[in-house]
Design a protein around this motif. Structure first.
Motif, mmCIF file in Angstrom:
data_model
loop_
_atom_site.group_PDB
_atom_site.id
_atom_site.type_symbol
_atom_site.label_atom_id
_atom_site.label_comp_id
_atom_site.label_asym_id
_atom_site.label_seq_id
_atom_site.Cartn_x
_atom_site.Cartn_y
_atom_site.Cartn_z
ATOM 1 N N MET A 1 0.879 -1.242 -0.028
ATOM 2 C CA MET A 1 0.047 0.095 -0.053
ATOM 3 C C MET A 1 0.872 1.091 0.105
ATOM 4 O O MET A 1 0.490 2.114 -0.641
ATOM 5 N N SER A 2 1.827 1.128 0.648
ATOM 6 C CA SER A 2 2.686 2.469 0.897
ATOM 7 C C SER A 2 3.460 2.780 -0.551
ATOM 8 O O SER A 2 3.569 4.236 -0.532
ATOM 9 N N GLU A 3 3.524 2.064 -1.639
ATOM 10 C CA GLU A 3 3.976 2.646 -2.907
ATOM 11 C C GLU A 3 2.805 3.366 -3.574
ATOM 12 O O GLU A 3 3.123 4.490 -4.086
ATOM 13 N N HIS A 4 1.750 2.909 -3.382
ATOM 14 C CA HIS A 4 0.531 3.507 -3.804
ATOM 15 C C HIS A 4 0.096 4.993 -3.304
ATOM 16 O O HIS A 4 0.125 6.115 -3.791
ATOM 17 N N ALA A 5 0.383 4.927 -1.813
ATOM 18 C CA ALA A 5 0.599 6.276 -1.118
ATOM 19 C C ALA A 5 1.499 7.205 -1.367
ATOM 20 O O ALA A 5 1.400 8.389 -1.514
ATOM 21 N N MET A 58 2.730 17.777 8.838
ATOM 22 C CA MET A 58 1.542 16.813 8.289
ATOM 23 C C MET A 58 2.243 15.388 8.144
ATOM 24 O O MET A 58 3.222 15.357 7.482
ATOM 25 N N THR A 59 1.937 14.521 8.834
ATOM 26 C CA THR A 59 2.331 13.027 8.925
ATOM 27 C C THR A 59 1.374 12.074 8.333
ATOM 28 O O THR A 59 0.362 12.203 8.886
ATOM 29 N N PHE A 60 1.819 11.520 7.163
ATOM 30 C CA PHE A 60 0.837 10.717 6.478
ATOM 31 C C PHE A 60 1.074 9.007 7.226
ATOM 32 O O PHE A 60 2.114 8.745 7.054
ATOM 33 N N PRO A 61 -0.193 8.529 7.176
ATOM 34 C CA PRO A 61 0.380 7.063 7.638
ATOM 35 C C PRO A 61 0.449 6.224 6.370
ATOM 36 O O PRO A 61 0.248 6.629 5.185
ATOM 37 N N GLN A 62 1.134 5.134 6.594
ATOM 38 C CA GLN A 62 1.480 4.190 5.293
ATOM 39 C C GLN A 62 0.222 3.728 4.463
ATOM 40 O O GLN A 62 0.302 3.429 3.245
ATOM 41 N N ASP A 63 -0.988 3.701 5.099
ATOM 42 C CA ASP A 63 -2.027 3.215 4.507
ATOM 43 C C ASP A 63 -2.881 4.532 3.817
ATOM 44 O O ASP A 63 -4.301 4.449 3.658
ATOM 45 N N TYR A 64 -2.528 5.427 3.689
ATOM 46 C CA TYR A 64 -2.983 6.805 3.076
ATOM 47 C C TYR A 64 -3.301 6.553 1.846
ATOM 48 O O TYR A 64 -2.456 5.740 1.009
ATOM 49 N N PRO A 65 -4.503 6.709 1.496
ATOM 50 C CA PRO A 65 -5.511 7.587 1.821
ATOM 51 C C PRO A 65 -6.646 6.917 2.524
ATOM 52 O O PRO A 65 -7.618 7.461 2.732
ATOM 53 N N LEU A 66 -6.249 5.560 2.708
ATOM 54 C CA LEU A 66 -7.508 5.076 3.480
ATOM 55 C C LEU A 66 -7.463 5.664 4.854
ATOM 56 O O LEU A 66 -8.669 5.543 5.466
ATOM 57 N N MET A 67 -6.654 6.257 5.678
ATOM 58 C CA MET A 67 -6.441 6.472 6.904
ATOM 59 C C MET A 67 -5.876 8.174 6.854
ATOM 60 O O MET A 67 -5.082 8.297 5.977
ATOM 61 N N PRO A 68 -6.490 9.107 7.702
ATOM 62 C CA PRO A 68 -5.970 10.334 7.686
ATOM 63 C C PRO A 68 -4.738 10.713 8.172
ATOM 64 O O PRO A 68 -4.204 9.812 8.901
#
Length: 167
Positions: A1-5, A58-68
């Protein structure tokens, strides 16, 4: 998922650089890490924050955009919807789904269609009109409601200091 993010975040940053939005600027803290952005929010006109420059991370989770992402002011901020440690508390940054306390509807919470731009526009809107129904900073909310002149004085001091600190 993190590649997509990573690809999604690269695209959002490219869009913001190509078509800047009035009121804020955004960039990477480190060019190799798309999951941590440095944000500069200009205090919105006709608010106590006008003329101020407020830095945030702003810190993004590895499963962004599923989580904020999380957004935390690194410039001192006194506002009912910002925790004393600088963390911003607005509905669209809350995880998706139903609110266990029943305060927010699922449609008000995080949705994968949100972008950095929609988040920051919401933060600018929050600065303009605090939500004192669900405060993150109880002292600021109480003061905003019951002793506005004192609240105003504190915010104006922070705003002035933020403008001096930028340069």
């Amino acid at each position: 998922m993190s590649e997509h993010a990573t690809l999604l975040l690269q695209r959002q940053l490219r869009e913001l650089n190509k078509h800047p939005v009035e009121g804020f600027s955004a960039g990477l803290v480190d060019d190799k890490n798309f999951f941590e952005w440095e944000i500069l929010i200009m205090g919105p006109p006709d608010t106590l924050y006008e003329g101020g420059f407020f830095r945030a991370i702003m810190t993004f989770p590895q499963d962004y955009p599923l989580m904020p992402p999380k957004l935390r002011f690194t410039t001192d901020m006194y506002h009912p919807n910002v925790y004393p440690d600088g963390v911003v508390c607005i509905s669209i940054l809350h995880p998706p789904g139903e609110d266990k306390w029943g305060y927010e509807q699922a449609s008000e919470r995080w949705l994968p269609v949100h972008t950095v731009e929609t988040i920051l526009i919401s933060v600018i809107s929050m600065l303009s009109s605090p939500n004192d129904e669900s405060p993150a900073n109880i002292e600021a909310a109480k003061e905003w409601r019951m002793d506005y002149p004192s609240y105003k004085k504190k915010v104006l001091q922070l705003t002035r200091r933020s403008a001096e600190d930028v340069w």
